[in-house]
Design a protein around this motif. Sequence first.
Motif, PDB file in Angstrom:
ATOM      1  N   GLU A  48       0.833  -1.203   0.000  1.00  0.00           N
ATOM      2  CA  GLU A  48       0.000   0.000   0.000  1.00  0.00           C
ATOM      3  C   GLU A  48       0.870   1.255   0.000  1.00  0.00           C
ATOM      4  N   HIS A  49       0.345   2.285  -0.703  1.00  0.00           N
ATOM      5  CA  HIS A  49       1.039   3.575  -0.701  1.00  0.00           C
ATOM      6  C   HIS A  49       0.099   4.650  -1.236  1.00  0.00           C
ATOM      7  N   GLN A  50      -0.086   5.701  -0.462  1.00  0.00           N
ATOM      8  CA  GLN A  50      -0.857   6.876  -0.866  1.00  0.00           C
ATOM      9  C   GLN A  50      -2.250   6.516  -1.396  1.00  0.00           C
ATOM     10  N   GLY A  51      -2.933   5.624  -0.704  1.00  0.00           N
ATOM     11  CA  GLY A  51      -4.294   5.273  -1.084  1.00  0.00           C
ATOM     12  C   GLY A  51      -4.418   4.260  -2.190  1.00  0.00           C
ATOM     13  N   LEU A  52      -3.298   3.715  -2.656  1.00  0.00           N
ATOM     14  CA  LEU A  52      -3.310   2.682  -3.688  1.00  0.00           C
ATOM     15  C   LEU A  52      -2.718   1.398  -3.123  1.00  0.00           C
ATOM     16  N   THR A  53      -3.259   0.270  -3.571  1.00  0.00           N
ATOM     17  CA  THR A  53      -2.748  -1.032  -3.148  1.00  0.00           C
ATOM     18  C   THR A  53      -2.353  -1.838  -4.372  1.00  0.00           C
ATOM     19  N   ALA A  54      -1.110  -2.274  -4.412  1.00  0.00           N
ATOM     20  CA  ALA A  54      -0.623  -3.118  -5.496  1.00  0.00           C
ATOM     21  C   ALA A  54      -0.697  -4.580  -5.072  1.00  0.00           C
ATOM     22  N   VAL A  55      -1.179  -5.422  -5.974  1.00  0.00           N
ATOM     23  CA  VAL A  55      -1.185  -6.866  -5.756  1.00  0.00           C
ATOM     24  C   VAL A  55       0.102  -7.406  -6.364  1.00  0.00           C
ATOM     25  N   VAL A  56       0.953  -7.984  -5.521  1.00  0.00           N
ATOM     26  CA  VAL A  56       2.286  -8.396  -5.956  1.00  0.00           C
ATOM     27  C   VAL A  56       2.531  -9.847  -5.567  1.00  0.00           C
ATOM     28  N   GLU A  57       3.623 -10.386  -6.094  1.00  0.00           N
ATOM     29  CA  GLU A  57       4.051 -11.736  -5.724  1.00  0.00           C
ATOM     30  C   GLU A  57       5.568 -11.823  -5.828  1.00  0.00           C
ATOM     31  N   PRO A  58       6.241 -12.280  -4.774  1.00  0.00           N
ATOM     32  CA  PRO A  58       7.685 -12.501  -4.877  1.00  0.00           C
ATOM     33  C   PRO A  58       7.977 -13.588  -5.913  1.00  0.00           C
ATOM     34  N   VAL A  59       8.944 -13.311  -6.792  1.00  0.00           N
ATOM     35  CA  VAL A  59       9.293 -14.261  -7.848  1.00  0.00           C
ATOM     36  C   VAL A  59      10.793 -14.524  -7.827  1.00  0.00           C
ATOM     37  N   ASP A  60      11.166 -15.605  -8.474  1.00  0.00           N
ATOM     38  CA  ASP A  60      12.554 -16.071  -8.468  1.00  0.00           C
ATOM     39  C   ASP A  60      13.388 -15.247  -9.443  1.00  0.00           C
TER      40      ASP A  60
END
Length: 284
Positions: A48-60
């Motif tokens: 989350e940052h400044q009212g936005l949420t990113a959907v992420v995934e750690p990758v190799d």
Amino acid sequence: MPVPVMPETPVGDELLYVYTVLHTASPPAPPLELDVHARLGTGLEFVEHQGLTAVVEPVDAADFDEQPLRSHLEDLDWLAGVARAHHEVVARVGRGNTTVPLRLATICRGRQGVRRMLAEAHQPISEALRRVTDAEEWGVKLYAHTPDDAQPEPAEPGATAEPGPAATAGAPSGRDYLRRRLSDRRAQADRTGQAQRAAEALHQELSHKASGAVLHPPQQRQLTQEPGQNVLNAAYLVPTAHRQAFLDGIPSADDLPSGVRVEVTGPWVPYSFTHTSAAPAEPS
């Protein structure tokens, strides 16, 4: 589709694949868990940052750091697998949320890199979120029949063809052959012209029923394997409340010129209407 590539990752830095972005005020309602075969990394997380949420995934890093990723760009099967996982995550998030998908293989270095990207692209992402709120994407395509669509029935094993008129009355002259070919070409040109006029009229009508419209280049038959010539390949941003009115504007087969068919797909997460300049930030 351009794939952003970041510099080599120092040992200990985590690579995060960024799928899509939504408002922090409306966190995803359903659990965001994928089938194990569709995952690109170790599981979905949120930044989350400044009212936005990113959907992420750690990758190799062995797959997604600069050099291996460049190599993978030559592997269409690998890219197809990434695209399937990417679109599945976006679709799951978009089932109950307004979301802005990012480009395929958007990679950031650590959570700070994701936050930096959200800060730099805050305005275009926020504008895209406002544009697609309470709306969905529908795809409409028109195809015109071509002579290649009608293939002769294969002869049964052992069958002998009956002699036709040409065999009994003599082969047609070269002039007759050319005349017939010219007639066929003119007929096809007429059908294509009718289909293109139908496509223009349909696009104009559907655009009035939508809040946004995008004309994509016609799809090549060799790639889609669909019968007919693609004369309309359009996407429409339709307010959810107006869905039925939009669909009622799609003509039935009886209302289309002979040899023209329509294909409707959707509803989709509005990919065609959420383009932003978001890109991975340079590592500090």
